[in-house]
Write an enzyme that holds these catalytic residues in place. Structure first.
Site, mmCIF file in Angstrom:
data_model
loop_
_atom_site.group_PDB
_atom_site.id
_atom_site.type_symbol
_atom_site.label_atom_id
_atom_site.label_comp_id
_atom_site.label_asym_id
_atom_site.label_seq_id
_atom_site.Cartn_x
_atom_site.Cartn_y
_atom_site.Cartn_z
ATOM 1 N N ARG A 1 0.881 -1.179 0.000
ATOM 2 C CA ARG A 1 0.000 0.000 0.000
ATOM 3 C C ARG A 1 0.907 1.215 0.000
ATOM 4 N NH1 ARG A 1 -5.521 1.273 3.218
ATOM 5 N NH2 ARG A 1 -6.182 -0.168 1.605
ATOM 6 N N GLN B 1 -9.887 -3.810 -4.001
ATOM 7 C CA GLN B 1 -11.227 -3.343 -3.653
ATOM 8 C C GLN B 1 -12.198 -3.670 -4.781
ATOM 9 O OE1 GLN B 1 -12.343 -1.731 -0.714
ATOM 10 N NE2 GLN B 1 -14.275 -2.259 -1.690
ATOM 11 N N ASP C 1 -17.457 7.039 -2.282
ATOM 12 C CA ASP C 1 -16.236 6.935 -1.469
ATOM 13 C C ASP C 1 -15.971 8.315 -0.857
ATOM 14 O OD1 ASP C 1 -13.854 6.064 -0.306
ATOM 15 O OD2 ASP C 1 -12.671 6.236 -2.152
ATOM 16 N N CYS D 1 -16.587 1.540 -0.203
ATOM 17 C CA CYS D 1 -15.412 0.701 0.099
ATOM 18 C C CYS D 1 -15.063 0.731 1.586
ATOM 19 C CB CYS D 1 -14.229 1.155 -0.738
ATOM 20 S SG CYS D 1 -13.787 2.883 -0.464
ATOM 21 N N ARG E 1 -13.823 -8.821 0.544
ATOM 22 C CA ARG E 1 -12.385 -8.581 0.336
ATOM 23 C C ARG E 1 -11.593 -9.827 0.714
ATOM 24 N NH1 ARG E 1 -10.485 -3.380 0.624
ATOM 25 N NH2 ARG E 1 -8.555 -4.431 -0.012
#
Ligand code: CP
Ligand code: NVA
Length: 301
Positions: A101, A131, A220, A260, A288
């Protein structure tokens, strides 16, 4: 030849469909005792905070019989100036895969190009492909298909939106995005997806226009990780883009609501919508785990 998963486009429609089928099988509990990754070690390098991505990967890795090692840049020499290239080469000698990430998407692509093991993008400033896999599974579960499903995205044309655009174009989803001027999705990603897609990917200004008749409505946060300095400007720019009951009333009566997470309740989405009967956000979060298990199995066996 190793395969990476840095963007949704790294997989074909056939591979995504197979992966979703496998994820649904994992969720059913049918393969609860299968340990296809026994003896393997998977590193997680996270430059940013995470609840879902980190925990679902660590749990999924454990359930597949492998070991996860969570690393932050502060704890490894990268934080003291060791290059991404050298780190990628060294970690490739110990590990079987890496989940990263990062802030800059270039960091994860540079890492992947120097690593000899699969690299998975666990979110960068440009993409959030893991995602999108969970989103595709959730839409499949709730709507019974992906092809020709009408999906509306309301808000910031960010990493989540970019990955959704790629996923929609590959899987035949009809996607409309409502974004304020200056907050559209990445132009190149959009152009490439438009060439691939059998449907036009619509970018509109009016959230009602995007949501009208939709089977699924997605939003989002207005301020993504790393954009905190733009907080007040963004709140002002997005004020007409809140997913509330009034906006949702323009969607199909059976429309599902996706996010998400983490959500900023009262900003991009109201409590009554995220906690309402149409919301599937916690199934989406759970998915997920299942999709990432299928992804790891696909890349590592
Ligand atoms: N949706 C998502 O990626 O959540 P985290 O930031 O908690 O991992
Ligand atoms: N767009 C958000 C997604 C978080 C999962 C961010 O990048 O912060």
């Amino acid at each position: 030849m190793k395969r990476d998963f840095l963007t949704v486009s790294d997989l074909s429609a056939y591979e995504i469909a197979r992966l979703l089928k496998r994820a649904i099988a994992f969720k059913s509990g049918k393969y609860a005792h299968a340990c296809p990754l026994i003896g393997k070690s998977i590193g997680l390098i996270f430059e940013k905070a995470s609840t879902r991505t980190r925990v679902s990967f660590e749990v999924g890795i454990y359930q597949l019989g492998a070991k996860s090692i969570y690393l932050t840049p502060k704890e490894i020499q990268i934080g003291r100036g060791e290059t991404v290239h050298d780190t990628a080469k060294v970690l490739s000698r110990y590990l079987d895969a890496i989940v990263m990430r990062t802030f800059s998407h270039d960091t994860v692509t540079a890492f992947a190009s120097h690593a000899s093991i699969p690299v998975i993008n666990g979110l960068s400033d440009l993409h959030h492909p893991c995602q999108a896999l969970g989103d595709l599974m959730t839409i499949t579960e709730k709507k019974g298909r992906l092809n020709n499903v009408r999906l509306a995205y309301v808000g910031d044309g960010n990493n989540v939106a970019n990955s959704l655009i790629e996923a929609a174009s590959i899987m035949g989803i009809k996607l409309s995005l409502a974004c304020p001027k200056g907050y559209e999705p990445h132009a190149e990603i959009l152009d490439r997806a438009r060439i691939l897609s059998k449907h036009d990917i619509m970018i509109v200004r009016d959230p009602k226009e995007a949501v009208s008749g939709a089977d699924a409505v997605y939003t989002d946060v207005w301020v993504s990780m790393g954009q905190e300095k733009e907080l007040s400007k963004r709140k002002q720019s997005f004020r007409k883009y809140q997913l509330n009951r009034k906006l949702l009333s323009h969607a199909h009566a059976q429309a599902i609501v996706l996010h998400c997470l983490p959500a900023h309740r009262g900003e991009e989405i109201t409590d009554e919508v995220i906690d309402g009967t149409q919301s599937v956000v916690f199934d989406q979060a759970e998915n997920r785990l299942h999709t990432q298990k299928a992804l790891l199995e696909f890349l590592l066996t």
